[in-house]
Write an enzyme that holds these catalytic residues in place. Structure first.
Site, PDB file in Angstrom:
ATOM      1  CE  LYS A   1      13.215   8.510  10.587  1.00 44.57           C
ATOM      2  NZ  LYS A   1      12.925   8.500  12.035  1.00 44.57           N
TER       3      LYS A   1
ATOM      4  CB  SER B   1       4.219   7.372   8.783  1.00 45.48           C
ATOM      5  OG  SER B   1       3.982   6.668   9.983  1.00 45.48           O
TER       6      SER B   1
ATOM      7  CE1 TYR C   1       8.058   3.173  14.685  1.00 44.26           C
ATOM      8  CE2 TYR C   1       6.174   3.830  13.339  1.00 44.26           C
ATOM      9  CZ  TYR C   1       7.211   4.152  14.196  1.00 44.26           C
ATOM     10  OH  TYR C   1       7.403   5.464  14.570  1.00 44.26           O
TER      11      TYR C   1
END
Length: 825
Positions: A231, A114, A138
């Site tokens: 995703k 992550s 992100y």
């Protein structure tokens, strides 16, 4: 986090681990990790979707032990399971993502790290031991923050980027709002600078880019060479748009039910997406996977793999890296069990017909191929790209990837000592030999009365399909091997591999015919068989090698299944990979058995003349009833670059009209449609070498045989020195002791798989071959193959020392894990 819970004996499922983790965690932390958005309808829907699936197993498929390996984006995974991106593993265990990475590395499974990992990318990469690592991305308002993170990941060896596309900000998670959740003290993103991370939702509202669009894929590709997956895809339209934007894959995901409450369950969305993409890219799925049958259901509905989320953190919270390893082991074990009981031999066998939904209807089959369109049709495809399922099934077989993985490891660790390649030692080759041999062959042709024009044609033109030098090969076989056959019964091939393909294509008529192979066996025969849609039936070797009684039992079992055993492939001398040599008694018994059971024997014996001492007679030299097809090559005895092999096929073939011809003639017909002929220049070089040695390759190989014999003895001496008794017995390490050939097998107390090989190369600087590669239907997990042919004596000494250090380390690690399991029980 209250500390690790104790794994009770009842922790047999992922649900058990979830219960243990919940009891050991602070309630607010548990809610953050386990909760979903809104009223958690989507969170529940993910689980319920798998609950509606019913399996339709097939019986009597003869599939044998299932093979779970798969290949995605050019890397082998031990199973179609990866670890989904999860923020802050450090909330479950202080080691966080490094502990998870160690478990993933040992399992041979990938980890998606992550953006909000609690450990640095570099530390995670160091712990992963060669397992595939991907970075979840992100996109922040400040793109430089994202770019710097991506650049760090690429430098650290990460292999792909996973763009989370369903999070312009974090979803409304009621549990966190009620708890006014803040990250525990000491927990934060190890790879991001700045402050304001305490409230994950507030941080996302401030820093995530709410205007993200499809151009983000192109931007990521512009700042990194890594493939990008998207995703958060839940519709066929978005999946197709992702591919158009340049994505290398999609992840069907609703963020584990943590974003839009009420979104469709991922398993329900999957069939439409896989049908629309039709194999254009890998499709992964996350959300709700809790059992091995869930994995199987996702595969049947078109997924290439699944990603496991919350259960990984449960395992981490219960027992650190060991807990994660156990969670992965449970899931893969359940998958293997489900495949076996469903009659599946590989993950590629999981098709839509395997599942039925609770509505009573079977899962839809993939749509038929679209009709051909004319070039001026505006909807006609503009490229020649293909779907993987439209190609031959052998291309998805893991056996075809084994050498690629070894080559990749060798390339990645060039300083490692490699016991993997079974190639001859370079020290015996001299470039001038080739030119001398060509001249010697030309002189031979002139001595036979051929004109300069005929000699020119012998080097420059194709020549007969069956080969120009069959007579010289027949003379050599008679002199060196005691094989007395006419030259007409020989076909000269492009290496022994082509001889295998021709023999199999000629002898195996259809699915009813069975090819039997001594197991473990050379991967070349397995690969050749699967290219031809032949599923080889193994005849397991014992500790001391092949026993004819075992072959008879397998033949009778195959006949009981309604099959016709046609041929048995064996390497009787210093076999690859086991190093075993068949006794003279067993050779006579095998030939007697072949006659009694009406079976042909495919004999492949390339290591005889490069082994010291007097060798036992070949099967073909003992063959009085033409039961043996002898497959040979000059790769080991002369030089591999010639690529000259041969098949001795003196069996007669009688057609319905009563006319007879040699099996060699039939093989030549097949060859004329494959390689047309074997390079006349290569044949000339081989012929010149044989002529220079008076027709006896054994004379050319006296020095090489002595060298390889000493290499084998040096390897065995060094192993004895590194593993003296009683240490050897304590570690449960042992090996066989061949008296020739290139190979020996070491048995070890740990799983010697691709992940272990990667650790060995990276941490200890030594490369070997997993024996599991050589078992057609599974086996050899605790064995490694060593090849001694390519190394100098000094390299052998150094390499075995490194190998011993690796084996000591892995053995102690495995022993410690076992002791921990006993203590917990």
């Amino acid at each position: 986090m209250k500390g690790h819970a104790v794994a009770a004996p009842a922790a047999l499922t992922l649900a058990d681990y979830a219960d243990l983790a919940r009891r050991g965690m602070d309630a607010a932390v548990w809610d953050f990790l386990a909760g979903g958005a809104g009223e958690e309808r989507t969170l529940a829907a993910n689980l319920a979707a798998f609950g509606r699936v019913r399996l339709l197993p097939r019986v009597l498929t003869g599939a044998g032990r299932p093979v779970t390996t798969t290949r995605i984006l050019g890397r082998d995974w031990a199973a179609p399971v990866g670890i989904a991106p999860l923020a802050y593993h450090t909330m479950a265990d202080p080691e966080g993502e490094t502990a998870t990475a160690r478990a993933a590395g040992r399992a041979g499974l990938p980890l998606i790290v992550s953006t909000f990992a609690g450990r640095t990318l570099e530390d995670v990469a160091a712990a992963a031991a060669g397992a595939p690592l991907w970075l979840q991305v992100y996109c922040f308002r400040d793109r430089d923050v994202t770019r710097r993170l991506v650049e760090r990941a690429e430098r650290a060896g990460f292999e792909a980027l996973v763009l989370t596309a369903d999070a312009p900000h974090l979803g409304r998670r009621l549990r966190d709002l009620r708890n006014d959740f803040r990250l525990p003290a000491g927990i934060g993103p190890a790879n991001l600078e700045g402050a304001g991370f305490a409230s994950p939702r507030d941080h996302s509202l401030m820093e995530f880019d709410p205007g993200l669009d499809w151009s983000a894929v192109a931007w990521l590709r512009s700042v990194s060479s890594l493939p990008v997956l998207v995703k958060g895809v839940l519709t066929a339209a978005d999946a197709c748009r992702a591919v158009e934007a340049g994505a290398a894959g999609v992840v069907v995901s609703n963020h584990g039910g943590r974003q839009l409450d009420g979104a469709v369950a991922t398993l329900d969305a999957l069939p439409e997406i896989t049908a629309a993409l039709a194999g254009a890219c890998p499709v992964l799925l996350d959300g709700g996977v809790r059992r091995g049958v869930d994995v199987l259901a996702a595969l049947a509905l078109g997924a290439d793999a699944v990603l496991l989320g919350r259960p990984v953190l449960d395992g981490l919270a219960v027992d650190g890296a060991s807990g994660v390893a156990r969670v992965l082991d449970i899931l893969v074990g359940e998958l293997t069990d489900a495949m076996s009981l469903s009659g599946l031999g590989s993950v590629a066998d999981a098709t839509p017909g395997l599942v039925r939904l609770a509505t009573g209807t079977a899962a839809p089959e993939p749509p038929p191929p679209a009709p051909a369109r004319s070039a001026d049709d505006p909807e006609a495809p503009r490229t020649g790209d293909l779907r993987g399922e439209d190609l031959h099934g052998s291309l998805r077989d893991p056996v075809l990837d084994t050498m690629n993985f070894l080559n990749e490891i060798t390339h990645r660790y060039p300083e490692a000592v490699s016991f993997a390649p079974g190639r001859p030692y370079d020290g015996f080759f001299d470039v001038e030999q080739v030119f001398t041999s060509l001249r010697r062959y030309c002189d031979h042709l002139a001595e036979q009365g051929q004109t300069p024009e005929q000699i020119r044609d012998a080097l420059f033109q194709y020549g007969p399909t069956s080969g120009r030098i069959r007579g010289l090969i027949a003379d050599w076989l008679r002199a060196d091997e005691g094989i007395d056959v006419p030259a007409e019964s020989i076909v000269v091939t492009v290496g022994c591999q082509e001889a295998m393909v021709l023999a199999l294509r000629a002898l195996v008529q259809g699915p009813r015919d069975a090819l039997l192979v001594a197991s473990p066996c050379y991967v070349g025969i397995t690969g050749a068989a699967r290219l031809l849609d032949i599923d080889p039936t193994p005849v397991a070797e014992r500790e001391d090698g092949f026993h004819p009684a075992d072959l008879e039992a397998v033949v009778r079992a195959e006949r009981a299944r309604g099959r016709r055993p046609r041929a048995f492939y064996v390497v009787p001398d210093h076999a690859n990979p086991s190093g075993h040599t068949m006794s003279l008694e067993a050779r006579h018994e095998l030939l007697e058995l072949a006659g009694r059971l009406d079976l042909l024997v495919l004999e492949d014996s390339p290591y005889r003349l490069v082994s010291p001492g007097i060798q036992l007679p070949t099967l073909k030299s003992l063959d009085r009833d033409r039961r043996v097809v002898h497959l040979g090559s000059f790769s080991k005895t002369l030089f591999p670059g010639a690529r000259v092999g041969f098949a001795v096929a003196d069996q007669t073939v009688t057609d319905r009209a009563g006319a007879t011809r040699l099996l060699a003639d039939e093989l030549s017909k097949l060859k004329s449609m494959v390689t047309v002929n074997t390079s006349p220049l290569s044949q000339a070089a081989v012929a010149g070498m044989l002529l220079a040695a008076g027709g006896r390759a054994s004379q050319l190989n006296a020095g090489t045989a002595a060298h390889y014999g000493e290499a084998m003895r040096a390897t065995l001496r060094r192993l004895d020195a590194c593993f003296a008794e009683p240490r050897r017995a304590g570690l449960k390490v042992r090996w066989n002791k061949p008296d020739g050939g290139f190979f020996l097998v070491v048995k070890v107390p740990f799983v010697a798989d691709n992940a272990a090989l990667a650790r060995s190369a990276q941490d200890f600087g030594v490369i070997w071959t997993p024996m599991a590669y050589f078992y057609p239907q599974g086996g050899g997990e605790h064995e490694i193959r060593l090849s001694v042919s390519y190394l100098s004596l000094a390299e052998i000494d150094e390499g075995v020392g490194r190998l011993a250090a690796f084996i000591e380390h892995e053995s102690e690690t495995a022993s410690g894990a076992s002791a921990d399991a006993v203590e917990e029980g």
